[in-house]
Design a protein around this motif. Structure first.
Motif, PDB file in Angstrom:
ATOM      1  N   PHE A 113      -1.040   5.663   5.921  1.00 26.57           N
ATOM      2  CA  PHE A 113       0.212   4.720   5.681  1.00 26.57           C
ATOM      3  C   PHE A 113       0.865   5.361   4.403  1.00 26.57           C
ATOM      4  N   GLU A 114       1.975   6.221   4.531  1.00 28.91           N
ATOM      5  CA  GLU A 114       2.763   6.524   3.580  1.00 28.91           C
ATOM      6  C   GLU A 114       3.281   5.292   2.517  1.00 28.91           C
ATOM      7  N   LYS A 115       3.638   4.292   3.153  1.00 29.89           N
ATOM      8  CA  LYS A 115       4.139   2.943   2.602  1.00 29.89           C
ATOM      9  C   LYS A 115       3.805   1.896   3.683  1.00 29.89           C
ATOM     10  N   ALA A 116       3.301   0.920   3.106  1.00 30.95           N
ATOM     11  CA  ALA A 116       2.895  -0.463   4.051  1.00 30.95           C
ATOM     12  C   ALA A 116       3.255  -1.648   3.197  1.00 30.95           C
ATOM     13  N   GLY A 117       4.296  -2.467   3.364  1.00 29.35           N
ATOM     14  CA  GLY A 117       4.600  -3.952   2.871  1.00 29.35           C
ATOM     15  C   GLY A 117       4.144  -4.900   3.776  1.00 29.35           C
ATOM     16  N   VAL A 118       3.542  -6.054   3.265  1.00 25.40           N
ATOM     17  CA  VAL A 118       3.267  -7.136   4.093  1.00 25.40           C
ATOM     18  C   VAL A 118       3.496  -8.357   3.144  1.00 25.40           C
ATOM     19  N   ASN A 119       4.537  -8.966   3.234  1.00 28.38           N
ATOM     20  CA  ASN A 119       4.929 -10.150   2.232  1.00 28.38           C
ATOM     21  C   ASN A 119       5.013 -11.331   2.925  1.00 28.38           C
ATOM     22  N   LEU A 134       0.788  -1.164   0.245  1.00 26.74           N
ATOM     23  CA  LEU A 134      -0.019  -0.049   0.012  1.00 26.74           C
ATOM     24  C   LEU A 134       0.739   1.052   0.094  1.00 26.74           C
ATOM     25  N   GLU A 135       0.465   2.069  -0.702  1.00 28.76           N
ATOM     26  CA  GLU A 135       1.482   3.239  -0.979  1.00 28.76           C
ATOM     27  C   GLU A 135       0.696   4.492  -1.047  1.00 28.76           C
ATOM     28  N   VAL A 191       6.926  -4.299   7.044  1.00 27.90           N
ATOM     29  CA  VAL A 191       7.223  -3.110   7.381  1.00 27.90           C
ATOM     30  C   VAL A 191       6.324  -1.987   7.214  1.00 27.90           C
ATOM     31  N   ILE A 192       5.844  -1.004   8.256  1.00 21.92           N
ATOM     32  CA  ILE A 192       4.709  -0.246   7.737  1.00 21.92           C
ATOM     33  C   ILE A 192       5.311   1.412   8.297  1.00 21.92           C
ATOM     34  N   HIS A 193       5.421   2.033   7.280  1.00 21.79           N
ATOM     35  CA  HIS A 193       5.812   3.481   7.451  1.00 21.79           C
ATOM     36  C   HIS A 193       4.689   4.505   7.472  1.00 21.79           C
ATOM     37  N   ILE A 198      13.065  -7.931  -1.207  1.00 19.57           N
ATOM     38  CA  ILE A 198      13.891  -7.788  -0.022  1.00 19.57           C
ATOM     39  C   ILE A 198      13.860  -6.399   0.319  1.00 19.57           C
ATOM     40  N   LEU A 199      13.964  -5.252  -0.804  1.00 17.09           N
ATOM     41  CA  LEU A 199      13.727  -3.867  -0.250  1.00 17.09           C
ATOM     42  C   LEU A 199      12.675  -3.416  -0.190  1.00 17.09           C
ATOM     43  N   MET A 200      11.644  -4.275   0.092  1.00 14.59           N
ATOM     44  CA  MET A 200      10.247  -3.576   0.506  1.00 14.59           C
ATOM     45  C   MET A 200      10.152  -2.955   1.708  1.00 14.59           C
ATOM     46  N   SER A 201      10.955  -3.006   2.693  1.00 16.38           N
ATOM     47  CA  SER A 201      11.367  -2.554   3.981  1.00 16.38           C
ATOM     48  C   SER A 201      11.311  -0.838   3.878  1.00 16.38           C
ATOM     49  N   LEU A 202      12.207  -0.475   2.736  1.00 11.84           N
ATOM     50  CA  LEU A 202      12.589   0.813   2.604  1.00 11.84           C
ATOM     51  C   LEU A 202      11.449   1.730   2.682  1.00 11.84           C
ATOM     52  N   PRO A 203      11.275   2.990   3.095  1.00 14.75           N
ATOM     53  CA  PRO A 203      10.371   3.927   2.984  1.00 14.75           C
ATOM     54  C   PRO A 203      10.473   4.755   1.602  1.00 14.75           C
ATOM     55  N   LEU A 204       9.307   5.481   1.202  1.00 18.04           N
ATOM     56  CA  LEU A 204       9.120   6.006   0.280  1.00 18.04           C
ATOM     57  C   LEU A 204      10.166   7.047   0.113  1.00 18.04           C
ATOM     58  N   THR A 205      10.314   8.013   1.096  1.00 12.22           N
ATOM     59  CA  THR A 205      11.044   9.168   1.276  1.00 12.22           C
ATOM     60  C   THR A 205      12.049   8.976   2.678  1.00 12.22           C
ATOM     61  N   ALA A 206      13.160   9.428   2.562  1.00  5.64           N
ATOM     62  CA  ALA A 206      14.031   9.532   3.703  1.00  5.64           C
ATOM     63  C   ALA A 206      15.002  10.785   3.478  1.00  5.64           C
ATOM     64  N   LYS A 207      16.067  11.076   4.490  1.00 11.85           N
ATOM     65  CA  LYS A 207      16.800  12.170   4.492  1.00 11.85           C
ATOM     66  C   LYS A 207      17.773  12.150   5.310  1.00 11.85           C
TER      67      LYS A 207
END
Length: 327
Positions: free
Chosen positions: A71-77, A65-66, A116-118, A287-296
């Motif tokens: 939830f800005e980004k949520a992945g459940v695998n 979900l993006e 991982v839920i952001h 594998i990289l699903m855990s990364l957020p859409l945005t970071a700084k």
């Protein structure tokens, strides 16, 4: 949700088989958690379902979900994969004390659920959980098996009540199997989710364990089941409590900086990421699903003394026993 990775009729016929039982469990955990998160969205945002296969054997289902309002980004695998372990992966497992035949490759089976839920609102914490089952067949036909996983919380602003609630839910799940599990796996979590080059933890912890093969296969499975089923009651009330909290530009920038730390841990230290990248036919998107859409990343950033941000940093540098606060 999608059809299971394995044939559903065969799964039901082999309910006594641990491979089938674990696959049925992770399917339910994925479906229940996705529905719980969707019910908290404000704009009817839904998970997209991506079913994938792996030519080496098996496959998985990624629910993403993006750009939701909550939830800005949520992945459940979930994944159910099998094939042959490469020599490098065998070496890593032997180094952890697994009794595996030397050389390689060796046949393996692995299944698990990972999420991982952001959240969009900085007052809502990020959650990660992963529960998995692994089998490796040695050259003599013997099978090594174990479970691993855990649940941990990464807030951007510290709320002690939230921390107590989260840890209490995990302790309740652990205590159903053994009173020794929560303190043991809480410390393991604090030690594992560490960013050594920053001198801080990724979040306020939870539980983490690996290579679990005690007291027996049934007992270990029931423990994992209890922990996985504790995710929704440990986290969703925190979403409900804070998803409508007010915040501004400064809080958003702090959230993005903390997400940068999250990325650093996952790409540099996380063992699951490393294993995935070493596995033939690895699916990089999963594998990289855990990364957020945005970071700084901001050069030499330090929060102001006695600020809400500095209060969080104090805890990240010095893990606390959250359940003593309630006492």
């Amino acid at each position: 949700m999608a059809e299971p990775v394995s044939d559903l009729t065969k799964l039901k016929e082999h309910r006594s088989n641990m491979q089938a039982r674990m696959e049925l469990l992770i399917m339910k955990i994925q479906a229940d958690f996705c529905r719980a998160l969707e019910s908290e969205e404000l704009d009817d945002a839904k998970f997209s379902v991506d079913r994938w296969t792996r030519k080496e054997g098996g496959g998985g289902i990624s629910c993403i979900l993006e750009e939701g309002q909550v939830f800005e980004k949520a992945g459940v695998n979930i994944s159910v994969v099998h094939g042959n372990l490469p020599t490098e992966a065998i070496k890593q497992m032997r180094a952890r004390g697994k009794k595996l035949s030397e050389g390689g490759p060796l046949p393996f089976f692995a299944t698990g659920v990972s999420a991982v839920i952001h959240p969009r609102n900085p007052m809502v914490p990020t959650i990660h959980f992963n529960y998995r089952y692994f089998e490796v067949t040695n050259t003599d036909g013997s099978v090594e098996w174990w479970f691993g996983g855990g649940t941990d919380l990464t807030p951007y602003y510290l709320n002690e009540g939230d921390a107590v609630h989260f840890h209490k839910a995990l302790k309740t799940a652990c205590d159903k199997s053994s009173k020794s599990y929560y303190p043991r796996f809480k410390k393991w979590c604090d030690d594992y989710f560490s960013i050594p080059h920053r001198g801080e933890r990724r979040g306020i912890g939870g539980i983490f364990f690996d290579d679990l093969d005690e007291p027996n296969q049934e007992g270990a499975f029931q423990f994992v089941k209890n922990c996985a089923e504790a995710v929704i009651p440990s986290y969703v009330p925190l979403v409900q409590k804070h998803k409508n909290d007010g915040y501004g530009y400064a809080e958003r920038q702090w959230q993005l900086l903390r997400r940068g730390r999250y990325v650093e841990f996952n790409l540099i230290y996380d063992r699951g990421t490393k294993f995935g990248l070493l596995t033939p036919g690895a699916r990089i998107e999963s594998i990289l699903m855990s990364l957020p859409l945005t970071a700084k990343w901001q050069y030499m950033h330090k929060p102001e003394t006695d600020s809400e941000e500095s209060k969080l940093m104090n805890v990240l540098r010095n893990p606390k026993d959250w359940l003593k606060i309630e006492e």
